[in-house]
Design an enzyme around this catalytic site. Structure first.
Site, short mmCIF file in Angstrom:
data_model
loop_
_atom_site.label_atom_id
_atom_site.label_comp_id
_atom_site.label_asym_id
_atom_site.label_seq_id
_atom_site.Cartn_x
_atom_site.Cartn_y
_atom_site.Cartn_z
N GLU A 52 -1.14 18.88 -5.87
CA GLU A 52 -2.52 18.90 -6.37
C GLU A 52 -3.42 17.93 -5.61
O GLU A 52 -4.62 17.97 -5.76
CB GLU A 52 -2.54 18.56 -7.87
N SER A 53 -2.88 17.00 -4.84
CA SER A 53 -3.61 16.06 -3.97
C SER A 53 -2.80 14.79 -3.79
O SER A 53 -1.77 14.81 -3.13
CB SER A 53 -5.02 15.75 -4.48
N CYS A 65 -6.60 18.41 -7.45
CA CYS A 65 -7.36 19.63 -7.18
C CYS A 65 -7.15 20.66 -8.28
O CYS A 65 -7.70 21.76 -8.19
CB CYS A 65 -6.93 20.23 -5.84
N SER A 113 0.85 -1.17 0.00
CA SER A 113 0.00 0.00 0.00
C SER A 113 0.89 1.23 0.00
O SER A 113 1.97 1.22 0.61
CB SER A 113 -0.91 0.05 1.24
N HIS A 136 -3.31 0.18 -3.60
CA HIS A 136 -3.20 -1.02 -2.78
C HIS A 136 -3.10 -2.19 -3.74
O HIS A 136 -3.93 -2.33 -4.65
CB HIS A 136 -4.38 -1.22 -1.84
#
Length: 271
Positions: A75-76, A96, A68, A81
Site C-alpha cells: 500500500e506504500s 494508497c 533510520s 528516523h
C-alpha cells in the site's frame, strides 16, 4: 450558486491517490531507539497488525547512534528516523489504500517504543484527483513567523546567546577503561581540546563515594564536570561555555571515549 448546489458539493467526497500521516513520538525508551533490530521489528509488527501487506524492510543504525528505516508495504510505506539522545522518533505513515488502520499502527509503534506521548503533526491527502487528472494543489507550508533552525550554531547566532551548555548522559560504558582518576584527567584534556575550549588548572577529583566518583575541570570560559556511576556503567556530563561549541560533537566524542552503547543529550542556549 443556489442552496441545493451548495448542499450537494458539501456532501461530495473527493478522491486521493494516498493518505499521508506524520507522527511525533516523544519520551521514548532511548535503548530501544538506539537498536535498529528492535525498531525494525516494531515497525514490521505495526504494518502487519494494521492490515498492511509487507514487501520488505531496510533499517540502518548510524554511528555513534541513531536509526533510520522504512518498511515497504504493497500500500506504500512506514518510515522512521529516531534520535535516542532526545527520546524522540519522527514517523511517516503512507497508504494508497483504505485497508490500513493508522490508529492500530500508531498504537503498536507507541507501545513498542514505550512512548510517553505522541502527536499527529500532519494528515494529508496526496495526489488529489479531479476531472482533469491530478490537481496541482498549493502545498501547505509554515507561516513566515514559524522559523526553526536546523543547527545549534545557527540557533546560537540567531538568538544572540551569551553561552551554551549541554547535559550528556552516556550509558552502558566499559567500566575498566575509565575507572581510574588518571584516565579521567587525560579524558578531560582530550575533550576540551576537541571542542576548542581552554582548561584552567588541574582536574579536581571527588572520590568520597567510590561507587560514584566525580570530576571537575575549570575552563577559561566555563566549566566541565562529570560523574561516574560505576554500578550502572553510566557517565553524566555537564558542560558550560561562554562561547559556542557543538553539543552533538561533544556527545559523540564522549560516547566514543567511554565506549558507551547510546547517549542522551540536552543542549541549552543561554541568553
Amino acid at each position: 450558486m443556489d442552496s441545493s448546489k451548495r448542499e450537494k458539493n458539501a456532501g461530495e467526497t473527493g478522491f486521493a491517490l494516498g493518505r499521508h500521516m506524520t507522527v511525533e513520538f516523544y519520551d521514548c525508551d532511548a535503548r530501544i531507539l538506539a537498536d535498529a533490530g528492535k525498531v525494525e521489528q516494531i515497525f514490521l509488527d505495526a504494518a502487519r497488525e494494521s492490515g498492511a501487506t509487507v514487501i520488505g524492510s531496510n533499517f540502518h543504525e548510524f554511528q555513534p547512534q541513531g536509526v533510520s528505516g522504512v518498511v515497504v508495504i504493497s500500500e506504500s510505506h512506514f518510515a522512521v528516523h529516531a534520535w535516542p539522545e532526545h527520546d524522540f522518533a519522527a514517523v511517516d505513515l503512507f497508504t494508497c489504500g483504505d485497508k490500513v488502520d493508522f490508529d492500530i499502527a500508531i498504537r503498536v509503534i507507541a507501545g513498542g517504543l514505550k512512548s510517553g506521548q505522541w502527536i499527529i503533526s500532519s494528515l494529508m491527502n496526496r495526489g488529489i484527483v479531479g476531472t482533469n487528472g491530478v490537481e496541482r494543489r498549493v502545498p501547505v507550508i509554515e507561516g513566515g513567523d514559524a522559523r526553526y533552525e536546523l543547527s545549534w550554531e545557527s540557533k546560537f547566532e540567531q538568538s544572540r546567546a551569551h553561552a551554551i551548555s549541554a547535559a550528556i548522559d552516556v550509558y552502558n560504558c566499559e567500566v575498566p577503561q575509565f575507572a581510574s582518576p588518571e584516565w579521567q584527567r587525560e579524558f578531560a584534556l582530550r575533550f576540551v581540546s576537541r571542542l576548542w575550549l581552554t582548561p584552567v588548572g588541574e582536574v579536581r577529583c571527588d572520590t568520597g563515594n567510590p561507587g560514584v566518583p566525580a570530576f571537575e575541570q575549570q575552563l577559561k570560559s566555563g566549566l566541565l564536570s562529570w560523574r561516574l556511576d560505576l554500578e550502572h556503567k553510566t557517565v553524566y556530563i555537564d558542560l558550560f561555555a561562554a562561547h559556542y561549541f557543538d553539543p552533538r560533537e561533544a556527545a559523540e566524542f564522549a560516547i566514543g571515549e567511554f565506549r558507551g552503547r547510546y547517549y542522551r543529550l540536552q543542549p541549552f542556549v543561554r541568553q
